[in-house]
Scaffold this active site. Sequence first.
Site, PDB file in Angstrom:
ATOM      1  N   GLY A 103     -10.739  14.081   6.332  1.00 49.46           N
ATOM      2  CA  GLY A 103      -9.984  14.364   5.187  1.00 49.46           C
ATOM      3  C   GLY A 103      -8.341  14.811   5.162  1.00 49.46           C
ATOM      4  O   GLY A 103      -7.983  14.486   6.301  1.00 49.46           O
ATOM      5  N   CYS A 104      -7.809  14.748   4.211  1.00 49.34           N
ATOM      6  CA  CYS A 104      -6.059  15.407   3.885  1.00 49.34           C
ATOM      7  C   CYS A 104      -5.845  16.747   4.976  1.00 49.34           C
ATOM      8  O   CYS A 104      -6.619  17.633   5.007  1.00 49.34           O
ATOM      9  CB  CYS A 104      -5.995  15.591   2.723  1.00 49.34           C
ATOM     10  SG  CYS A 104      -4.233  16.599   3.292  1.00 49.34           S
ATOM     11  N   PHE A 105      -5.367  16.355   6.023  1.00 51.07           N
ATOM     12  CA  PHE A 105      -4.844  17.002   7.323  1.00 51.07           C
ATOM     13  C   PHE A 105      -4.511  18.959   6.352  1.00 51.07           C
ATOM     14  O   PHE A 105      -4.736  19.783   7.241  1.00 51.07           O
ATOM     15  CB  PHE A 105      -4.238  16.870   8.539  1.00 51.07           C
ATOM     16  CG  PHE A 105      -3.008  16.177   8.202  1.00 51.07           C
ATOM     17  CD1 PHE A 105      -1.865  16.362   6.732  1.00 51.07           C
ATOM     18  CD2 PHE A 105      -2.635  15.162   9.333  1.00 51.07           C
ATOM     19  CE1 PHE A 105      -0.900  15.614   6.716  1.00 51.07           C
ATOM     20  CE2 PHE A 105      -1.105  14.847   8.952  1.00 51.07           C
ATOM     21  CZ  PHE A 105       0.011  14.875   8.209  1.00 51.07           C
ATOM     22  N   TRP A 106      -3.496  18.346   5.239  1.00 49.75           N
ATOM     23  CA  TRP A 106      -3.036  19.672   5.382  1.00 49.75           C
ATOM     24  C   TRP A 106      -4.009  21.386   5.077  1.00 49.75           C
ATOM     25  O   TRP A 106      -4.112  22.260   4.618  1.00 49.75           O
ATOM     26  CB  TRP A 106      -2.706  19.951   3.762  1.00 49.75           C
ATOM     27  CG  TRP A 106      -1.413  19.024   3.683  1.00 49.75           C
ATOM     28  CD1 TRP A 106      -0.605  18.205   4.628  1.00 49.75           C
ATOM     29  CD2 TRP A 106      -0.943  18.260   2.576  1.00 49.75           C
ATOM     30  NE1 TRP A 106       0.055  17.395   4.397  1.00 49.75           N
ATOM     31  CE2 TRP A 106       0.354  17.725   2.875  1.00 49.75           C
ATOM     32  CE3 TRP A 106      -1.007  18.232   1.154  1.00 49.75           C
ATOM     33  CZ2 TRP A 106       1.507  16.514   2.168  1.00 49.75           C
ATOM     34  CZ3 TRP A 106      -0.801  17.156   0.434  1.00 49.75           C
ATOM     35  CH2 TRP A 106       1.076  16.717   0.263  1.00 49.75           C
ATOM     36  N   HIS A 161     -10.236  20.670   0.240  1.00 51.78           N
ATOM     37  CA  HIS A 161     -11.513  21.185   1.411  1.00 51.78           C
ATOM     38  C   HIS A 161     -11.104  22.871   0.661  1.00 51.78           C
ATOM     39  O   HIS A 161     -11.002  24.102   0.519  1.00 51.78           O
ATOM     40  CB  HIS A 161     -10.211  20.912   2.483  1.00 51.78           C
ATOM     41  CG  HIS A 161     -10.535  20.365   3.476  1.00 51.78           C
ATOM     42  ND1 HIS A 161      -9.346  19.667   2.861  1.00 51.78           N
ATOM     43  CD2 HIS A 161     -11.586  19.548   4.043  1.00 51.78           C
ATOM     44  CE1 HIS A 161      -9.165  17.908   3.683  1.00 51.78           C
ATOM     45  NE2 HIS A 161     -10.751  17.960   4.492  1.00 51.78           N
TER      46      HIS A 161
END
EC number: 1.8.4.11
Length: 163
Positions: free
Chosen positions: A12-15, A155
């Site tokens: 998913g979004c790396f942030w 997350h």
Amino acid sequence: MEYLEKAYIAGGCFWGMEDLFRVRPGVTNTEVGYIGGENENPTYQNHPGHAEGIEITYDTRVTSYKEILDYFFRMHDPTTIDRQGNDRGSSYRSAIFIQNDQERETAEEVIQIVDDSKRWNGKVVTTLEPYSTFWKAEEYHQDYLVKNPNGYTCHFERFDTFL
């Protein structure tokens, strides 16, 4: 420095992934970037086939590859194809980028443990892909949630350890 190793994952979004991994015991550095795609020097606007991934540098005296993967499967949903939270598309796939046979064996073992636990409502769909060049993302993406504490993330820790 022989005790430092790197792991490459996407979920998913790396942030959000970076924000959680950065504070894990034994993790000495994190970088967000693009991996597993078609072009060289990808950018946020042009990264066909690449996943938004993270490079995790860790101290093997403190944590292990298996423990890194255990946490990975606890902080994102590995049962959804090309989706995490509101993010959709292959950039947001769940993937482990394998550097050697030992990593493959460990990843397969952890996936079996996660599946056998039946904590998720479905089977793990995380792909095991060969490591390819990890392209560091633009600077404004690095440590994004530190720079933007109210930024979006899907997350979070969902379970205690699978191990």
